[in-house]
Each structure stands twice: as C-alpha cells, then as structure tokens.
Design a protein around this motif. Structure first.
Motif, PDB file in Angstrom:
ATOM      1  N   TRP A   1       7.958   4.783 -54.173  1.00  0.00           N
ATOM      2  CA  TRP A   1       8.611   5.994 -53.638  1.00  0.00           C
ATOM      3  C   TRP A   1       8.231   7.208 -54.479  1.00  0.00           C
ATOM      4  O   TRP A   1       7.852   8.257 -53.971  1.00  0.00           O
TER       5      TRP A   1
ATOM      6  N   GLN B   1      15.665  10.738 -46.366  1.00  0.00           N
ATOM      7  CA  GLN B   1      15.742   9.271 -46.415  1.00  0.00           C
ATOM      8  C   GLN B   1      15.288   8.618 -45.108  1.00  0.00           C
ATOM      9  O   GLN B   1      14.715   7.535 -45.120  1.00  0.00           O
TER      10      GLN B   1
ATOM     11  N   HIS C   1      19.132  13.049 -51.165  1.00  0.00           N
ATOM     12  CA  HIS C   1      19.586  11.654 -51.236  1.00  0.00           C
ATOM     13  C   HIS C   1      20.647  11.331 -50.188  1.00  0.00           C
ATOM     14  O   HIS C   1      20.951  10.159 -49.975  1.00  0.00           O
TER      15      HIS C   1
ATOM     16  N   ILE D   1      10.974   1.585 -56.012  1.00  0.00           N
ATOM     17  CA  ILE D   1      11.229   2.941 -56.530  1.00  0.00           C
ATOM     18  C   ILE D   1       9.932   3.534 -57.101  1.00  0.00           C
ATOM     19  O   ILE D   1       9.672   4.736 -56.971  1.00  0.00           O
TER      20      ILE D   1
ATOM     21  N   ILE E   1      14.125   5.883 -50.272  1.00  0.00           N
ATOM     22  CA  ILE E   1      14.144   5.517 -51.698  1.00  0.00           C
ATOM     23  C   ILE E   1      14.312   4.001 -51.864  1.00  0.00           C
ATOM     24  O   ILE E   1      14.986   3.348 -51.051  1.00  0.00           O
TER      25      ILE E   1
END
Ligand code: F6P
Length: 483
Positions: free
Chosen positions: A445, A188, A157, A442, A227
C-alpha cells in the motif's frame, strides 16, 4: 527521496503501549523501515505565538518521529470541534450528529496552517509529503501557499459520504476545493472515490477525466488504495502472545467455553449497541449457548468530552449491564466488557484465543481489526470472522461471514452459525482471506501510493496560476471573515 508523513496521531513505537488508532498502528512498521520522518501531534498544547512551532524529535527505526505541541487556543476547536464533531460524523454518514461553530472551523484552519509552517523545517529539495486523514484536509493548500512545490499526497482513512451528507459540513465547498491542491488523493474504496468525484463534478462543476480533476490548483488525481496490514508480523506476534500473562489468564478462565471478541474504539460508527443486542438475541434464540460462549468486548474510551461520545459510553454500559443481568449466572458472565486499550502484542493473542471475531461497524473506512483478527489465527484451527458489509474490509474479506449490522436477528443467527462452523470450512475461508492479506500488505500500500504520487507529480501541473476565488487562501483570512 525524503518522505515526510503527517498525521494527527502518531505511534511511539512501543508494542506494549495501547494505541487507539488503526492508522497509527498501521503506519508504524513502514515508517520504521522506510526511514521517513513522521510528524504529528504530541498530545500536548502550548500557549504563545503560533508562529513558532515546537517539535520534539526522536528516532523511530530508520526514520524519525516529530511531535508538535499544537496551539492551545485552537486545539479544542480543531480536534473535538471541527474534526470530530463536524467532519467525523459526516464522513460516517451521521449528518444528525454534525455540530460545528464558525470558531471551530477557524481553529481547524489555524491548526492546518500551523502544521504547514512546522513542516517547512523538515522540507528538503527532494521531499515528498504524505498527509493522512480528515484532520488535515486543507494542509496541502496551506503548504502550496507557503511556496512548497514538491509532491504532496493525501490519504483518507475514513469513508467519504454522498454529496448530500458532506454538504451538511459547514464550509464544505472551500474545504473540498482546498483538497484539490494535493497531487494525489487516495481513498479506501471505489465507492468513496465515486462519492468524492460526484461532488467535484456536480457541485464544484469541475472537469474530471480518468480520475483526474482539473482545478485552478492544477491537476489532482483521485484513486483507490485500500490499506493493508503486515500479516506476517501480526501472525508472529499472535503466536508469541499466547504466553503473555493476560492471554494465559483469559484462556484459563474460559474453562472449555468458546469466546467471541470485539475490539473497538468507543465510537458510534462501530455499531457496538447493535452488536450487544445481537448477542442478547442469540442467547434468547439459542439458550443452549449460555455458558458455552461469552463475548469479550474491548471498548477503548475515545473523544470523551464530545457529547455524542459521552452519551454512547453510558448507553453501551447500560446495555451490557442489562444483558449480563438477563442471562448471567452466579458463576457465568456473558459479556466481559473492558474500557481500556491493549498493546498490539497482547491483542494479537486475544484474537487468536477467540473462535469468533465480531467486527460490525455501521460505517468504516477499512477496519484493520478485521484484518488483524484473520492474521492472528492459528492456520491449523482458525476462528471465524463475522464482518459488517459496511466496513471497507468487506471488499477484500468476502470469505468472512458478512452481516448487515442493522439486522440484529440476522447477526444473532450468523454468530451462532460461526460457532459451529466445521474445521474444513473455517480453513477454506481463512486461507482465502489470508491470500488477500498477503497480496495487499501495508508495505505494498505504502509503495503503491508513493509511486503513484511521484508519477502524478512528475507528469502533472501543480503550479498555482491563480488561487480559487471561493477558497480564502490563508487561515488568517478565515479568522478575519468571522471576527
Ligand atoms: O479511522 C481513521 C482514524 O484515524 C483511525 O485510525 C483512528 O481509529 C481514528 O481515526 C483516530 O482516532 P483518534 O481521534 O483517537 O486519533
């Protein structure tokens, strides 16, 4: 498929409870819907044998939440030590703040090994493991060591820095080799992916072809999965939150004045100091904006026992006091500064109340506050997002007003221009950003990552012919080396 999601911090599913992490808030709706089991730390520690993981399991939508008590002897070295005093600063390109001891590293590896043993309880023949974030870089390798042959994916993340910076982390080589036990490693942004692959190619001397690394663990695919959020859910929350007592009180207190909002964990990567200096500069450059706009800065305390965070807390408090002292009036406070967290359902309303959202990190993996601020706006009268070009979100939200968070003067002028942006321009920019948010949700993702993980595993070779020579395979080997 039985999906097992693993992260250090988990969300407990109550919308009014404050959550300090973007990760926990983002994963909650998908775990609830997909029926996955989400395993993480309970926030408590436990003495005694590391061989007997204790988990409290509760229902979470269609899925379940398993919260583990982590080993008391290793928790500090793992969380405050290696994860947040060595990896976190390095991942955010703050090599000057890296602090780590060999004991911290040994504890980090012990907790990764402990988590691997705990996960065996949730393993089924059709399990798929998805590990989240920098707390568990070596977890995939520990699982393989325990004989797990099912697909194991990993998503980071945070950003991934250059080779030079990551080399400042003690034991970087064996950790990154351990990461290659994952079938799929997600980042990311393209830049994160390139930095990682450059290390693998040039420092580990491994073959990389079309994003696939071949090592003695077999093949690991490296790819980008930015994300997203659930924009529809957030917009609904925002509309509903306008009647929440906190939001109503805030609106009443404004008395026609405009509001800018910042919401961050109190972390040196978030650029809070420069942001406050930019507001100071703005009121100096444009004195007519005094009383016309104030800043609501929510800064949730975080990792307080770590020295760098303690110092930051005092530094920001002092800055806010100075700015309020310089520009404030008996009946006007320029910066409302709150050191507490808010639940998503209140935050959504606070975002919608603010005409400007300021998200100006010095480095950030994605920054979901930026996306949430956009999703919370009223379509008829949207606010303006001022966004650091060093947040991962800037790749998608390029219709925001992008700023360099090191350029205080530039930020001051940009925030002032955001306050007077005409409605037509605000709407055009907001619509462009919403189109991106609605495309990269999301849910999308989550589905993209799991599809890629399964197909990578099905087509790949994850058998372990020989352990790598430099990576000590067990956490106990690490401990033995150091004691
Ligand atoms: O940025 C990655 C992340 O996992 C965020 O989701 C969260 O803000 C943070 O790191 C974790 O913070 P904490 O140490 O409070 O769990």
């Amino acid at each position: 498929m039985n999906l097992v999601v693993v992260s250090n911090r988990v969300a407990r599913g109550k919308p009014n409870e404050p959550m300090t992490g973007g990760l926990a808030a983002a994963l909650l709706p998908v775990v609830e819907k997909t029926g996955a089991i989400w395993v993480g730390s309970s926030g408590r520690v436990r003495d005694g044998s590391l061989k007997e993981p204790f988990a409290e399991v509760e229902a979470l939508g269609a899925g379940a939440l398993a919260m583990l008590d982590l080993p008391a002897a290793h928790y500090g070295g793992y969380y405050e030590g290696f994860a947040n005093s060595a990896l976190w600063p390095a991942l955010h390109s703050r090599a000057d703040l890296i602090r780590a001891s060999r004991d911290d590293y040994a504890s980090y590896r012990e907790v990764n090994a402990f988590m691997a043993r705990a996960l065996l309880r949730f393993r089924k023949p059709d399990s798929v493991f998805w590990i989240q974030d920098y707390h568990f870089l070596a977890l995939g390798a520990e699982l393989r060591d325990l004989g797990v042959t099912q697909p194991i994916g990993f998503f980071l993340h945070t950003p991934w820095p250059t080779r030079a910076v990551i080399s400042g982390v003690p034991n970087h080589r064996e950790l990154i080799e351990a990461m290659l036990a994952y079938d799929l490693i997600g980042f990311q942004t393209e830049e994160d992916c390139e930095n990682f692959l450059a290390y693998v190619r040039d420092d580990l001397d491994l073959a990389v072809r079309d994003g696939v690394v071949t090592s003695s663990f077999g093949r690991a695919r490296v790819a980008v999965f930015p994300i997203g959020i659930d924009p529809e859910r957030f917009a609904q929350q925002a509309a509903k939150a306008m009647t929440h007592p906190d939001v109503t009180r805030l609106r009443r207190s404004l008395n026609g004045e405009k509001l800018a909002i910042g919401v961050d964990r109190l972390d040196y990567s978030k650029g809070l100091g420069n942001r406050i200096k930019a507001f100071d500069k703005m009121w100096m450059l444009y004195p007519h904006l005094k009383r016309r706009v104030s800043l609501l800065q929510i800064a949730t305390p975080s990792r307080g026992v770590i020295e760098a965070y303690g110092n930051l807390q005092s530094e920001i408090a002092r800055l806010v006091t100075d700015v309020n002292g310089a520009h404030g009036e008996v009946d006007w406070t320029p910066i409302r500064y709150l050191n507490k967290g808010f639940g998503q359902s209140v935050l959504a309303g606070l975002y919608r109340t603010a005409q400007v959202g300021v998200v100006t990190p010095l480095q950030d993996g994605m920054n979901l506050v930026a996306k949430e601020y956009v999703a919370a706006q009223s379509p008829a009268d949207p606010g303006v997002l001022v966004l650091s070009k060093f947040a991962g979100a800037a790749n998608e939200l390029d219709a925001a007003l992008l700023v360099n968070p090191h350029d205080i003067d530039g930020m001051a002028r940009t925030i002032a221009s955001a306050l007077v942006m005409p409605l037509t321009e605000r709407r055009t920019r907001w619509e462009a950003m919403m189109t991106k948010l609605n495309t990269h949700t999301i849910q999308q993702w989550f589905a993209d990552f799991i599809d890629a993980l399964q197909s990578t595993h099905d087509s790949g070779d994850t058998a372990l012919p020989e352990p790598p020579t430099v990576w000590p395979r067990r956490a106990s080997d690490v401990a033995a080396r150091y004691h």
